[in-house]
Design an enzyme around this catalytic site. Structure first.
Site, PDB file in Angstrom:
ATOM      1  N   LEU A 289     -65.391 -16.822  26.920  1.00 38.22           N
ATOM      2  CA  LEU A 289     -65.286 -15.599  27.856  1.00 38.22           C
ATOM      3  C   LEU A 289     -63.967 -15.267  28.003  1.00 38.22           C
ATOM      4  CD1 LEU A 289     -68.148 -16.913  30.204  1.00 38.22           C
ATOM      5  CD2 LEU A 289     -68.307 -14.884  28.527  1.00 38.22           C
ATOM      6  N   GLY A 290     -62.985 -16.308  27.942  1.00 35.62           N
ATOM      7  CA  GLY A 290     -61.719 -15.915  28.252  1.00 35.62           C
ATOM      8  C   GLY A 290     -60.913 -17.130  28.518  1.00 35.62           C
ATOM      9  N   GLN A 291     -59.664 -17.157  28.683  1.00 41.14           N
ATOM     10  CA  GLN A 291     -58.582 -18.126  28.753  1.00 41.14           C
ATOM     11  C   GLN A 291     -58.319 -18.357  30.217  1.00 41.14           C
ATOM     12  OE1 GLN A 291     -57.708 -20.370  26.461  1.00 41.14           O
ATOM     13  NE2 GLN A 291     -56.658 -21.738  27.581  1.00 41.14           N
ATOM     14  N   GLY A 292     -58.542 -19.298  30.938  1.00 36.95           N
ATOM     15  CA  GLY A 292     -58.228 -19.617  32.271  1.00 36.95           C
ATOM     16  C   GLY A 292     -56.898 -20.166  32.395  1.00 36.95           C
TER      17      GLY A 292
ATOM     18  N   PHE B 198     -56.148 -23.069  33.301  1.00 35.02           N
ATOM     19  CA  PHE B 198     -56.261 -24.292  33.143  1.00 35.02           C
ATOM     20  C   PHE B 198     -56.925 -24.820  31.846  1.00 35.02           C
ATOM     21  CE2 PHE B 198     -53.711 -25.738  36.344  1.00 35.02           C
ATOM     22  CZ  PHE B 198     -53.931 -25.504  37.407  1.00 35.02           C
ATOM     23  N   GLY B 199     -57.327 -23.518  31.140  1.00 36.17           N
ATOM     24  CA  GLY B 199     -58.251 -23.739  29.839  1.00 36.17           C
ATOM     25  C   GLY B 199     -58.983 -22.878  29.528  1.00 36.17           C
TER      26      GLY B 199
ATOM     27  N   VAL C  83     -62.802 -20.691  29.055  1.00 32.40           N
ATOM     28  CA  VAL C  83     -64.256 -20.769  29.812  1.00 32.40           C
ATOM     29  C   VAL C  83     -65.079 -20.390  28.810  1.00 32.40           C
ATOM     30  CG1 VAL C  83     -65.372 -19.705  31.642  1.00 32.40           C
ATOM     31  CG2 VAL C  83     -63.019 -20.188  31.892  1.00 32.40           C
TER      32      VAL C  83
ATOM     33  N   LYS D 293     -66.023 -24.318  32.360  1.00 33.91           N
ATOM     34  CA  LYS D 293     -64.634 -24.163  32.244  1.00 33.91           C
ATOM     35  C   LYS D 293     -64.329 -25.757  31.701  1.00 33.91           C
ATOM     36  CE  LYS D 293     -62.012 -23.491  35.851  1.00 33.91           C
ATOM     37  NZ  LYS D 293     -61.125 -23.475  36.927  1.00 33.91           N
TER      38      LYS D 293
ATOM     39  N   ASP E 276     -53.690 -19.063  44.417  1.00 39.70           N
ATOM     40  CA  ASP E 276     -53.735 -18.430  43.162  1.00 39.70           C
ATOM     41  C   ASP E 276     -54.522 -16.984  43.096  1.00 39.70           C
ATOM     42  OD1 ASP E 276     -52.524 -17.934  40.581  1.00 39.70           O
ATOM     43  OD2 ASP E 276     -53.744 -19.265  39.665  1.00 39.70           O
TER      44      ASP E 276
END
Length: 843
Positions: free
Chosen positions: A533-536, A538-539, A541, A555, A652
C-alpha cells in the site's frame, strides 16, 4: 596660559579630525569598478542590499593578500569566493588595486602594475563595468546601460556553492564546474579535495582526492534526490535540483535561494568534508550552524569495506561480507583492515564450463535481496520499464553480477565488482545479488528432507512424515502465538519514556488478537509488491485478506526496520488505550523471530497525501470533503490532547499519517513516536527530536521543547496544505522556495486569503469556511507556542463563525526548507531527524 590652553584644544581637535578622516578613507565603500574607478586596498565593493562585500583580505592573518567575496555583516568572516587563489599578493604591498584595464578586462595589479589575476576574455571596449550583485555574483558587464554579462564569478566557483551557482559538466565541450577546497585554513590555493558531478547515467555527486581518487559518493540521482543520502527525502536538501539538457550535453546541479532572512551555502572544507551551512538573520544578528555534512561516519568513506562487502555503522565490526562471500584476507579483516574486500565462496554456474556444472547440480544461479542499502558504484543503466524485466535482463546476461530497480530511475545493473555498499537504518534501496544456487537453498532445507524421504518409498515412513509434519505445523502455530506474547512481555518497558509509563496502565497482551505469521504470509501473498500500500516512516504497509475475507493493513517492522521495540510497544500501548472515530483501530499483532507486525483495520482510500498531492486525484476532494477531513483531524487531536484516558502528543502529524476510509473520513495513524504528557501545557525538553521537517514547530525543531502546542503547529501546516492542495516542504512561489505558511500569511495580510484556495476547486467552495480555515491554520502555525490556540479552541473556531485573534507574521517560515542537523541515530528511523545546532567557525 589661556592662549596655550586654546592651542592645545585646537591641536587635539585637528588630530582627531585627521584621524577620523583617515578612518573614513579606509572604510570607503564603492558600488562598481570602471576604467576611472578602481578598487584599492582601503576600499570594498558592496552589493546593493549590503549582503556581500568584495575586497582585499588576509585569511587568518596569513602573510598573503587576496581579493575575495564574503558576507558583509557576519563575523567572523566567511569567504565564499577568491579571485587570485593561486597567485597571492604580498601582505606588505599596500598599493595593489583591482582595475578595469585598457582591454576592458578586470585586472588585479600590485604597486608596480604587475598582474596577479585577470578575467582574460574578449571585451568589445574598455567601457565595461564590474558590479557585485545581491546574490554574491561578481559580474563584468559591457557597459553601464547594457545588461549583457561578459564574465561572472558564478561560472568559476571556488570552495563554496551559493544559490544559483551550478556544478556539472558539458559532454560536448568537455567543460566541468567543480568546487575545490582550500589547501588549509590560511591558504585558499587549490587543495586536495574536489566536489563535482560524475558523468554517469544517472549522474551522482563525488568528492575526489586530487581529482581522481573517490573520497565520498552520493549514489545515483532519481529525479528528486540522490538515493545514497537517505535524509534527502523530505528535507532542506530537496531544494537542490539537477537538470540535464541532452541537446546541449549539459548536466547542472544547483539549489534555489530563500528569503532575505536566510543565507545558505555548501562548501568543501580543507579536510574534505562537504557541508551545508545555514546563516539565519534574526534581530540584526546571525545564527550559524552546519545542517548536514558528508562524509559523516566511517561508512561514508568510499570503499571502506572493499569489494562485495557492506558497511553498517551500528554494527561492530562495521564491515561484513555479503551473503555467499568470505573475507579475502582473514588476517587483515581481524585487524580492522577491510579494504581488501571479499571473495565469492561458490563459483557461479554461468561462469563454469558445462562439464563442471554437475558440482552444483546444474541448478541455475539465483538472486539474493539486500534491502535498505546505498547502491554500489559503477552501475549501468538498462532501458526497461518494469522490475521483472530488469530481473530477466540480468538473469540472461552472465556478466550481470547484481541489479536494482529504483523508482524514478528504472533498471540499474552491475558487471564490475561491487564496491561502496552501505546499509542504512532507514530508507535505501533493494539490491539483488547474483549467487550460485547452492548459496540460496538454505531456506529450503525442509523441502530437501521431504524429497529425500519420499525417494525411500515406504508408506510407513510417508505416514510418519505426514504425522510429524502435521505436529510440527501445529506447534509452529502455537509457537507463533506464544512467541508473540513472550516477545511483548520481554520488550523492556524502560525503552519507553518514563513520562509515558507513569500515566499508562500496564499493557495486557490479551486485549488484542495474536496472528500466526504463516497466516499473515498467506493474507499478504508473501508480502508481494502487488499488495504493497505504501512506505511508512518505519517500513512498508501491505494489504491483506484473512481467511474469513476480512481486509487488513499490515505494517511490517522487520529487523531492518527503523522502528525498534520502543516504538513498537509504544504504538501497541497507545492504540490499545485510544478509541475514537478519527483514530485508526489496531486489530492485533504478530512477532515471529525478527519480524514485528502490526495489523490494522484496512483503509481502502489509503492516506490523505495520495489524494491531496496527486494532480489527477486532487479534484476528488471537493471542499465539503476537505472541510470534513479538517474537522475530523481536529476532533481526533482534541481527543488525544484532552478527552482520552491517556493525554497524548502525536509528534508526527502529517498528510501521509491521515488515513481515509471508504467515505473519505479521516483517521489519525502512526503512533510510534507519540508521547504521553500530564497537564494542559506540560513543556518537556527532549533529548531526541523526532518527526518530519516542515511539520515540526520551531521551538521543537530547534530546541527540543515539546508540548501539545507542537501538535497544534503541525495541524496548522496540515490545514493550509488541505486548503491549498500544496505541500509545505516543496512550495515554490515565483522561483523562490518559501514555506506555505509564509505565502499564506502574505496573502492574508493583503486581504487576499482566498487566493490560497486550491485552483482545481474553482469557485465550488464556501468562502466563509475557507477564510475561517485559513485564519485557524495561520493561528496554529504561529512561531510562539503561547500564541497558538488549544485544540478545544481550534474545534470551536472551525465549527462556529466567531471572532478570532489575528495571526502574527511568521519569522521561522524558512524551516520547511532547512534541516537543522541531519545525523540519524541508529535507533531513530525514517522521518525521525536528530535536530541539534552546532556553531561553525569562519575561516
Amino acid at each position: 596660559m589661556g592662549a596655550k590652553h586654546t592651542f592645545c584644544i585646537v591641536f587635539q581637535f585637528s588630530v582627531c579630525l585627521l584621524f577620523y578622516l583617515f578612518q573614513m578613507n579606509r572604510c570607503y565603500a564603492i558600488y562598481n569598478i570602471t576604467s576611472s574607478q578602481v578598487l584599492s586596498e582601503e576600499q570594498t565593493l558592496i552589493s546593493p542590499n549590503q549582503t556581500f562585500e568584495l575586497g582585499f583580505f588576509s585569511p587568518n592573518n596569513s602573510g598573503n593578500r587576496y581579493v575575495g567575496i564574503w558576507y558583509k555583516q557576519i563575523s567572523p568572516r566567511i569567504v565564499v569566493w577568491v579571485a587570485n587563489r593561486e597567485n597571492p599578493l604580498a601582505v606588505t604591498d599596500s598599493s595593489a588595486s583591482l582595475t578595469i584595464g585598457s582591454n576592458g578586462n578586470l585586472n588585479l595589479v600590485d604597486g608596480k602594475k604587475k598582474s596577479f589575476w585577470t578575467t582574460d576574455i574578449l571585451v568589445p571596449s574598455n567601457s565595461s563595468v564590474a558590479m557585485l550583485l545581491d546574490n554574491g555574483n561578481f559580474i563584468l558587464k559591457k557597459d553601464h546601460i547594457s545588461e549583457e554579462i561578459l564574465w561572472q564569478s558564478f561560472d568559476h566557483p571556488g570552495d563554496t556553492l551559493l544559490p544559483k551557482v551550478k556544478l556539472g559538466f558539458n559532454t560536448k565541450t568537455g567543460e566541468t564546474s567543480v568546487l575545490t577546497s582550500w589547501k588549509s585554513e590560511t591558504d585558499p590555493s587549490l587543495g586536495n579535495f574536489i566536489v563535482g558531478i560524475a558523468p554517469q547515467t544517472p549522474p551522482e555527486a563525488f568528492i575526489w582526492i586530487n581529482g581522481s581518487t573517490p573520497h565520498w559518493r552520493s549514489g545515483p540521482w532519481d529525479k528528486s534526490k540522490f538515493v545514497g543520502i537517505p535524509e534527502m527525502g523530505s528535507s532542506y536538501l530537496s531544494t537542490f535540483k539537477l537538470e540535464e539538457d541532452i541537446e546541449k550535453g549539459t548536466t547542472s546541479y544547483y539549489f534555489n535561494s530563500f528569503n532575505s532572512s536566510i543565507n545558505l551555502n555548501m562548501f568543501i572544507s580543507s579536510e574534505g568534508v562537504l557541508k551545508i551551512v545555514n546563516l539565519m538573520k534574526y534581530n540584526e544578528s546571525y545564527a550559524r550552524w552546519n545542517s548536514w555534512e558528508a562524509p559523516n561516519s566511517s561508512c561514508d568513506a568510499y570503499g571502506v569495506c572493499g569489494h562485495f562487502a557492506v558497511c553498517k555503522t551500528s554494527e561492530s565490526p562495521i564491515c561484513n561480507c555479503l551473503k555467499g562471500f568470505k573475507p579475502k584476507s582473514r588476517e587483515e579483516w581481524s585487524e580492522g583492515n577491510w579494504t581488501g574486500g571479499c571473495l565469492r565462496k561458490t563459483e557461479l554456474l554461468c561462469k563454469k564450463n558445462i562439464s563442471s556444472s554437475a558440482s552444483s547440480g546444474g541448478k541455475e544461479d539465483g538472486f539474493w535481496k539486500k534491502s535498505m542499502v546505498k547502491l554500489p558504484d559503477f552501475y549501468e543503466y538498462v532501458q526497461v520499464d518494469y522490475a521483472d524485466e530488469c530481473h530477466a535482463w540480468c538473469q540472461s546476461n552472465c556478466s550481470c553480477l547484481a541489479y536494482a530497480f529504483v523508482n524514478s530511475i528504472g533498471c540499474l545493473v552491475w558487471s564490475k565488482d561491487l564496491i561502496d555498499i552501505q546499509e542504512f537504518s532507514f530508507d535505501g534501496e533493494d539490491l539483488f545479488l547474483r549467487l550460485a544456487y547452492s548459496e540460496l537453498v538454505g531456506r529450503k532445507q525442509m523441502e530437501k528432507v521431504i524429497i529425500s524421504l519420499t525417494v525411500i518409498g515406504s508408506s510407513f515412513i510417508l505416514g510418519a512424515i505426514f504425522f510429524f509434519w502435521y505436529r510440527w505445523k501445529t506447534d509452529q502455530k502455537t509457537g507463533n502465538i506464544m512467541d508473540t506474547r513472550e516477545h511483548i512481555d520481554l520488550i523492556d518497558m524502560s525503552d519507553i519514556s518514563r513520562d509515558t509509563l507513569e500515566s499508562a496502565e500496564p499493557y495486557d497482551p490479551s486485549e488484542h488478537a495474536f496472528f500466526d505469521f504463516d497466516d499473515i504470509l498467506v493474507a499478504t501473498n508473501d508480502f508481494s509488491m502487488s499488495n504493497k500500500l505504501g512506505q511508512g516512516g518505519f517500513g512498508p504497509v501491505y494489504k491483506g485478506k484473512l481467511h474469513g475475507g476480512k481486509e487488513i493493513a499490515v505494517k511490517r517492522l522487520s529487523s531492518n526496520s527503523g522502528q525498534g521495540a520502543k516504538e513498537f510497544k509504544n504504538e501497541m500501548i497507545l492504540i490499545s488505550k485510544l478509541q475514537h472515530r478519527n483514530l485508526v483501530r489496531l486489530i492485533g499483532c504478530c512477532i515471529y523471530k525478527e519480524e514485528k507486525l502490526l495489523i490494522y483495520e484496512f483503509m481502502p482510500n489509503k492516506s490523505l497525501d495520495m489524494f491531496l498531492f496527486d494532480s489527477r486525484r486532487r479534484s476528488e476532494l471537493n471542499w465539503s470533503k476537505r472541510f470534513n477531513i479538517i474537522l475530523g483531524v481536529a476532533k481526533g487531536l482534541l481527543y488525544l490532547h484532552h478527552d482520552s484516558y491517556l493525554r497524548v502528543i502525536h509528534r508526527d502529524l502529517k498528510a501521509s499519517n491521515i488515513l481515509l476510509d471508504e467515505n473519505l473520513n479521516p483517521k489519525i495513524s502512526d503512533f510510534g513516536l507519540a508521547r504521553i504528557f500530564q497537564g494542559t501545557l506540560d513543556l518537556a525538553n527532549t533529548h531526541r527530536v523526532v518527526g518530519t521537517l516542515g511539520y515540526m514547530s520551531p521551538e521543537y525543531a530547534m530546541g527540543g521543547i515539546l508540548s501539545e502546542k507542537s501538535d497544534v503547529y503541525s495541524f496548522g501546516v496540515l490545514l493550509l496544505e488541505i486548503v491549498s492542495g500544496k505541500k509545505n516542504n516543496n512550495f515554490h512561489y515565483h522561483d523562490q522556495l518559501l514555506s506555505l505558511i509564509a505565502y499564506a500569511w502574505h496573502l492574508w495580510s493583503e486581504c487576499r486569503a482566498l487566493d490560497l484556495m486550491d485552483e482545481i476547486l474553482a469557485d465550488s467552495y464556501s468562502s466563509p469556511e475557507v477564510v475561517r480555515c485559513i485564519d485557524v491554520g495561520l493561528l496554529c502555525a504561529q512561531d510562539h507556542p503561547m500564541d497558538r490556540p488549544t485544540m478545544q479552541e481550534v474545534v470551536f473556531m472551525l465549527s462556529n463563525e466567531t471572532d478570532r485573534p489575528k495571526p502574527k507574521e511568521p519569522l521561522f517560515y524558512f524551516q520547511s526548507a532547512l534541516k537543522y542537523n541531519l545525523k540519524p541515530q541508529t535507533d531513530v528511523k525514517s522521518s525521525i531527524n536528530e535536530a541539534t545546532m552546532s556553531m561553525i567557525e569562519g575561516r
